[in-house]
Design a protein around this motif. Structure first.
Motif, mmCIF file in Angstrom:
data_model
loop_
_atom_site.group_PDB
_atom_site.id
_atom_site.type_symbol
_atom_site.label_atom_id
_atom_site.label_comp_id
_atom_site.label_asym_id
_atom_site.label_seq_id
_atom_site.Cartn_x
_atom_site.Cartn_y
_atom_site.Cartn_z
ATOM 1 N N GLU A 1 0.979 -1.304 0.138
ATOM 2 C CA GLU A 1 -0.003 -0.018 -0.300
ATOM 3 C C GLU A 1 0.852 1.071 -0.001
ATOM 4 O OE1 GLU A 1 -4.246 -1.863 2.131
ATOM 5 O OE2 GLU A 1 -2.810 -0.353 3.223
ATOM 6 N N ILE A 2 0.926 2.201 -0.840
ATOM 7 C CA ILE A 2 1.445 3.227 -1.133
ATOM 8 C C ILE A 2 0.727 4.542 -0.579
ATOM 9 C CG2 ILE A 2 2.644 4.990 -2.704
ATOM 10 C CD1 ILE A 2 2.147 1.298 -3.537
ATOM 11 N N HIS A 3 1.055 5.427 0.381
ATOM 12 C CA HIS A 3 0.253 6.443 1.002
ATOM 13 C C HIS A 3 0.973 7.686 0.758
ATOM 14 C CE1 HIS A 3 -1.180 3.209 3.455
ATOM 15 N NE2 HIS A 3 -0.057 2.707 3.798
ATOM 16 N N PHE A 4 0.150 8.472 -0.104
ATOM 17 C CA PHE A 4 0.665 10.159 -0.381
ATOM 18 C C PHE A 4 -0.036 10.690 0.906
ATOM 19 C CE2 PHE A 4 2.597 10.769 -4.647
ATOM 20 C CZ PHE A 4 3.348 9.790 -4.578
ATOM 21 N N PRO A 5 0.543 11.531 1.689
ATOM 22 C CA PRO A 5 -0.047 12.737 2.553
ATOM 23 C C PRO A 5 -0.733 13.772 2.004
ATOM 24 C CG PRO A 5 2.107 11.903 3.332
ATOM 25 C CD PRO A 5 2.269 11.274 1.941
#
Length: 307
Positions: free
Chosen positions: A301-305
């Motif tokens: 899972e890739i998370h961008f703030p």
């Protein structure tokens, strides 16, 4: 206008006639296209003779490509036209060389950037070169197995609860990141295993900086913990990710194809689909153990703030 010339190659475990069948028939392009994977809802229209196609989408823009000429089992030349977000033309070529039943496929492109983007030449060349490598990785898998094990699931906006972590910060060449990160994670797992009850979540990597021109990356791999140990082993650091609003994109498949997810998120940011908070760096979380599942079943899972 500033010229952009590049090429990338890959070895495919298949004879060149099998590779030629794929690159000379646009019906085979969508499964391994490094651009179409970013926007599943984009339209792709292919002529009956399979020698011309056009596309239209929000992230991938609009354009068309046709086969200009070909030499059977050896090479294919294409005319590539971009209509939006800006107009441009590119000459594209595939060359195939076979040795002992394996084929080296080389993908060439010569194009020109609009004059107002002259300052982006090095960066754009680096990005397109990365796109070509992503595409070649998928082309190899498609030719060898008949499918590509890279799937994107657009999870959307949520709240990341935050965590304390112990980690290892590394600066290395992009081409050696797989080896470097594997070593870092092995060290983290060893350290975490000495107090497994203190582990509070899945291992992750925070990406501080990508330099696509110089081919360098700075990242921290970490493991969430309930409490920071008083006596950290040499080489380990302590840190904290605060509670964050994030946009999450889930990738299912080998880590080799993770670039598909990252490129998609950066494209969404450029397209103003998401507004990113630059005060916090994007990160990826490894949701299962590569020692327990096949590469095709790996979930990241890739998370961008977000602001």
């Amino acid at each position: 206008m500033p010229k952009m010339i590049l090429d990338r190659s890959i070895e495919i475990d298949a004879p060149k006639d099998k590779v030629f069948q794929v690159i000379s028939d646009f019906n085979h392009w969508k499964p391994w296209s490094p651009w179409m994977i970013m926007e599943p809802e984009a339209t792709m229209t292919i002529d009956e003779d399979s020698r011309y196609y056009s596309w239209e989408g929000k992230r991938v823009g609009t354009g068309n490509m046709k086969i200009r000429s070909e030499e059977e089992n050896t090479s294919v030349d294409y005319d590539l036209n971009f209509l939006t977000p800006w107009k441009s033309h590119a000459d594209v070529r595939f060359e195939l060389q076979e040795k002992e039943g394996k084929t080296t496929a080389t993908w060439f492109m010569e194009s020109s950037l609009p004059w107002f983007l002259f300052w982006m030449k090095k960066m754009m060349t680096a990005f397109v070169r990365m796109d070509f490598q992503r595409g070649l990785n998928m082309l190899k898998e498609y030719v060898e197995s008949g499918a590509v094990s890279s799937r994107l699931e657009f999870v959307g906006k949520s709240t990341y609860p935050g965590c304390k972590y112990i980690g290892i910060k590394t600066d290395c060449a992009i081409d050696s990141i797989s080896e470097a990160m594997s070593g870092d994670i092995d060290k983290l797992m060893t350290a975490a295993g000495k107090n497994i009850d203190n582990v509070a979540g899945e291992i992750f990597s925070i990406y501080h900086k990508w330099d696509m021109v110089k081919r360098k990356v700075s990242y921290t791999s970490g493991v969430p913990v309930k409490e920071i140990p008083a006596d950290l082993p040499e080489g380990l650091i302590a840190g904290e990710i605060p509670e964050l609003s994030v946009y999450t994109l889930r990738h299912v498949g080998p880590y080799l194809h993770l670039g598909n997810a990252w490129t998609t998120l950066y494209s969404m940011e450029r397209n103003k689909e998401i507004k990113c908070d630059k005060k916090h760096h994007p990160f990826e979380t490894y949701m299962n153990n590569p020692a327990e599942v096949s590469p095709a079943e790996l979930i990241t899972e890739i998370h961008f703030p977000l602001k």
